[in-house]
Motif scaffolding. Sequence first.
Motif, mmCIF file in Angstrom:
data_model
loop_
_atom_site.group_PDB
_atom_site.id
_atom_site.type_symbol
_atom_site.label_atom_id
_atom_site.label_comp_id
_atom_site.label_asym_id
_atom_site.label_seq_id
_atom_site.Cartn_x
_atom_site.Cartn_y
_atom_site.Cartn_z
ATOM 1 N N GLY A 88 0.843 -1.209 -0.043
ATOM 2 C CA GLY A 88 -0.135 -0.094 0.008
ATOM 3 C C GLY A 88 0.901 1.110 0.304
ATOM 4 N N PHE A 89 2.128 1.198 -0.580
ATOM 5 C CA PHE A 89 2.954 2.377 -0.471
ATOM 6 C C PHE A 89 2.930 3.074 -2.002
ATOM 7 C CE2 PHE A 89 3.710 0.882 3.827
ATOM 8 C CZ PHE A 89 3.874 2.043 4.370
ATOM 9 N N GLU A 90 3.604 4.092 -2.050
ATOM 10 C CA GLU A 90 3.791 4.904 -3.561
ATOM 11 C C GLU A 90 4.731 3.970 -4.193
ATOM 12 O OE1 GLU A 90 3.656 9.201 -5.399
ATOM 13 O OE2 GLU A 90 4.129 9.048 -3.414
ATOM 14 N N ALA A 91 5.838 3.675 -3.596
ATOM 15 C CA ALA A 91 7.308 3.426 -4.180
ATOM 16 C C ALA A 91 7.916 2.372 -3.076
ATOM 17 C CB ALA A 91 8.201 4.520 -4.721
ATOM 18 N N LEU A 103 19.822 0.578 7.303
ATOM 19 C CA LEU A 103 21.088 1.284 7.321
ATOM 20 C C LEU A 103 20.656 2.704 6.538
ATOM 21 C CD1 LEU A 103 24.384 -0.494 7.629
ATOM 22 C CD2 LEU A 103 23.009 0.417 9.370
ATOM 23 N N ALA A 104 20.320 2.218 5.453
ATOM 24 C CA ALA A 104 19.824 3.385 4.143
ATOM 25 C C ALA A 104 18.788 4.060 4.786
ATOM 26 C CB ALA A 104 19.479 2.550 3.102
ATOM 27 N N ALA A 105 17.651 3.821 5.250
ATOM 28 C CA ALA A 105 16.681 4.495 5.755
ATOM 29 C C ALA A 105 16.993 5.478 6.802
ATOM 30 C CB ALA A 105 15.382 3.570 6.137
ATOM 31 N N VAL A 106 17.405 5.151 7.835
ATOM 32 C CA VAL A 106 18.127 5.837 8.906
ATOM 33 C C VAL A 106 18.917 6.970 8.661
ATOM 34 C CG1 VAL A 106 18.719 5.891 11.316
ATOM 35 C CG2 VAL A 106 17.467 4.007 10.438
ATOM 36 N N ASP A 218 2.276 10.030 3.770
ATOM 37 C CA ASP A 218 3.533 10.600 3.317
ATOM 38 C C ASP A 218 4.483 10.952 4.377
ATOM 39 O OD1 ASP A 218 2.096 12.901 4.755
ATOM 40 O OD2 ASP A 218 1.750 14.089 3.120
ATOM 41 N N ASP A 219 4.130 10.612 5.344
ATOM 42 C CA ASP A 219 5.144 10.839 6.629
ATOM 43 C C ASP A 219 5.653 9.502 7.348
ATOM 44 O OD1 ASP A 219 2.937 10.275 7.828
ATOM 45 O OD2 ASP A 219 2.863 11.976 9.165
ATOM 46 N N VAL A 220 5.422 8.473 6.575
ATOM 47 C CA VAL A 220 5.775 7.137 7.242
ATOM 48 C C VAL A 220 6.659 6.382 6.154
ATOM 49 C CG1 VAL A 220 4.761 4.762 7.826
ATOM 50 C CG2 VAL A 220 3.752 6.960 8.661
ATOM 51 N N VAL A 221 7.711 5.871 6.688
ATOM 52 C CA VAL A 221 8.544 4.955 5.782
ATOM 53 C C VAL A 221 8.682 3.510 6.268
ATOM 54 C CG1 VAL A 221 11.100 4.722 4.943
ATOM 55 C CG2 VAL A 221 10.014 6.760 4.820
ATOM 56 N N VAL A 222 8.539 2.473 5.523
ATOM 57 C CA VAL A 222 8.389 1.216 6.039
ATOM 58 C C VAL A 222 9.809 0.434 5.687
ATOM 59 C CG1 VAL A 222 7.407 -1.090 6.514
ATOM 60 C CG2 VAL A 222 6.122 1.105 6.685
ATOM 61 N N THR A 223 10.559 -0.225 6.502
ATOM 62 C CA THR A 223 11.506 -1.282 5.624
ATOM 63 C C THR A 223 11.205 -2.550 6.047
ATOM 64 O OG1 THR A 223 12.837 -1.352 7.964
ATOM 65 C CG2 THR A 223 13.494 0.370 6.302
ATOM 66 N N VAL A 224 11.440 -3.522 5.045
ATOM 67 C CA VAL A 224 11.147 -5.122 5.276
ATOM 68 C C VAL A 224 12.248 -5.659 4.666
ATOM 69 C CG1 VAL A 224 8.613 -4.640 4.737
ATOM 70 C CG2 VAL A 224 10.099 -4.939 2.848
ATOM 71 N N THR A 225 12.128 -7.084 5.129
ATOM 72 C CA THR A 225 13.168 -7.918 4.802
ATOM 73 C C THR A 225 12.337 -9.075 3.823
ATOM 74 O OG1 THR A 225 14.799 -9.703 5.183
ATOM 75 C CG2 THR A 225 12.865 -9.557 6.931
ATOM 76 N N LEU A 226 13.162 -9.536 2.701
ATOM 77 C CA LEU A 226 12.391 -10.506 2.049
ATOM 78 C C LEU A 226 12.859 -12.004 2.402
ATOM 79 C CD1 LEU A 226 13.501 -8.889 -1.481
ATOM 80 C CD2 LEU A 226 11.621 -8.449 -0.020
ATOM 81 N N SER A 227 13.625 -12.154 3.525
ATOM 82 C CA SER A 227 14.255 -13.346 3.892
ATOM 83 C C SER A 227 13.454 -13.957 5.147
ATOM 84 C CB SER A 227 15.625 -13.224 4.358
ATOM 85 O OG SER A 227 15.670 -12.218 5.546
ATOM 86 N N LYS A 228 12.458 -13.447 5.547
ATOM 87 C CA LYS A 228 11.410 -14.176 6.512
ATOM 88 C C LYS A 228 10.039 -14.587 5.744
ATOM 89 C CE LYS A 228 13.618 -11.577 10.350
ATOM 90 N NZ LYS A 228 14.753 -11.180 9.546
ATOM 91 N N GLY A 239 7.807 3.530 0.914
ATOM 92 C CA GLY A 239 7.372 5.037 1.191
ATOM 93 C C GLY A 239 6.984 5.964 0.133
ATOM 94 N N PRO A 240 6.841 7.037 0.283
ATOM 95 C CA PRO A 240 6.496 8.068 -0.645
ATOM 96 C C PRO A 240 7.653 8.094 -1.762
ATOM 97 C CG PRO A 240 6.319 9.214 1.350
ATOM 98 C CD PRO A 240 6.904 7.801 1.723
ATOM 99 N N ALA A 241 7.163 8.306 -2.859
ATOM 100 C CA ALA A 241 8.329 8.350 -4.151
ATOM 101 C C ALA A 241 9.265 9.276 -3.784
ATOM 102 C CB ALA A 241 7.384 8.589 -5.533
ATOM 103 N N ARG A 242 8.993 10.648 -3.393
ATOM 104 C CA ARG A 242 10.051 11.702 -3.126
ATOM 105 C C ARG A 242 11.005 11.115 -2.034
ATOM 106 N NH1 ARG A 242 9.004 15.780 0.874
ATOM 107 N NH2 ARG A 242 7.419 15.136 2.046
ATOM 108 N N VAL A 243 10.591 10.286 -1.337
ATOM 109 C CA VAL A 243 11.568 9.716 -0.370
ATOM 110 C C VAL A 243 12.486 8.471 -0.758
ATOM 111 C CG1 VAL A 243 11.743 8.245 1.980
ATOM 112 C CG2 VAL A 243 10.325 10.110 1.793
ATOM 113 N N ILE A 244 11.700 7.740 -1.704
ATOM 114 C CA ILE A 244 12.547 6.614 -2.485
ATOM 115 C C ILE A 244 13.552 7.165 -3.576
ATOM 116 C CG2 ILE A 244 12.225 4.811 -3.953
ATOM 117 C CD1 ILE A 244 11.349 4.158 -1.092
ATOM 118 N N GLU A 245 13.239 8.403 -4.075
ATOM 119 C CA GLU A 245 14.164 8.900 -5.097
ATOM 120 C C GLU A 245 15.329 9.655 -4.251
ATOM 121 O OE1 GLU A 245 14.125 12.891 -8.028
ATOM 122 O OE2 GLU A 245 12.455 12.192 -7.221
#
Length: 375
Positions: A88-91, A103-106, A218-228, A239-245
């Motif tokens: 349910g996120f933009e990007a 590490l990237a997000a923080v 637009d003020d929430v960013v989520v990190t996930v792992t693909l390994s679980k 998260g929002p497209a501008r955050v991902i960019e």
Amino acid sequence: MAFGWIDEQARARRRAGLVRILRPRPADSPLLDLASNDYLGLARHPEVTEGAARAARRWGSGATGSRLVTGTTELHAELEHELADFCGFEAALVFSSGYAANLAAVTALAPHGSLVVSDAGNHASLIDGCRLARGTTQVVGHADPDAVRKALATHDGPAVTVSDTVFSVDGDAAPLAALAGACRDYGAGLVVDDAHGLGVLGEGGRGAAHAAGLAGADDVVVTVTLSKSLGSQGGAVLGPARVIEHLVNAARTFIFDTGLAPAAAGGALAALTLLRREPERAARARAVAAGLHARLTAEGHRAVRPDAAVVSVRAPSPEGAVRWAADCRAAGLAVGCFRPPSVPDGVSRLRLTARADLSGEQIERAVRVIGETRP
């Protein structure tokens, strides 16, 4: 003598009962597995393994470079689109590991002059992100929105609150809606690690943020792992497209790391497709966890009520936890063993991970072995 200090540290670990040992497992282990993070039982699912093999045959065994050079394939782009859409996120942006994603997000969202408010129970990857960030970090009490609000009130400038959604030690969930409310009162962002929520919480396993009504904010960013839950390897930031960019241009673990191997991307895509088709797997994982907790507490064990798929059982000491886990293994049951410094409160535990594919007989067997081997 070079590295002479290592010997003293090794002796100290032995005295404290904190030595860690690698145990290579065979391809076909006879153990009943309650130690892995394969919450939905997809790591060996034929559709998932075929998705990984098909991707390797088409794209090769490696990504061949960093994402900004040759490491981004059409497969990576497809995975990012599907992850964002499912949760349910933009990007979305895919990384080589969940650790790298955190590490990237923080670090990229905490520049000079910013404040990072970090939960005391956060995973090591979030903690390391705080250490590497150029902002100032303030650690607050576990799952305490009021403490977050007080910390944010002391700062005038950019701020972000960082938390796990489901904490890996006890399996308890963060109060996401209340945390988001505290952040919004002060114009702060919220970054949450949904490693243990994706595939287990939310409608059809769409994650903790989706369950809390925060997906796409637009003020929430989520990190996930693909390994679980997805049974593959790698991580992603949603998260929002501008955050991902911004991450594409500023996150060092994205810019300077080799892209995720095609096989891992293909496996994760196949798992996501399967989860869309079989959303009941998420509810089954939660039901197995609740059943384990009920049976263990009925037998007198000190087990923490699970909010997702992690069930924590208190052990008497680090040595006792190691012996308990070893005796379980000898009896045919693999369980996790958490000891200091991996546990923030210093209390050693067995950590059991519920899987959607566990049968009632297997649950009973696990409870019986844990009881029979209790120190």
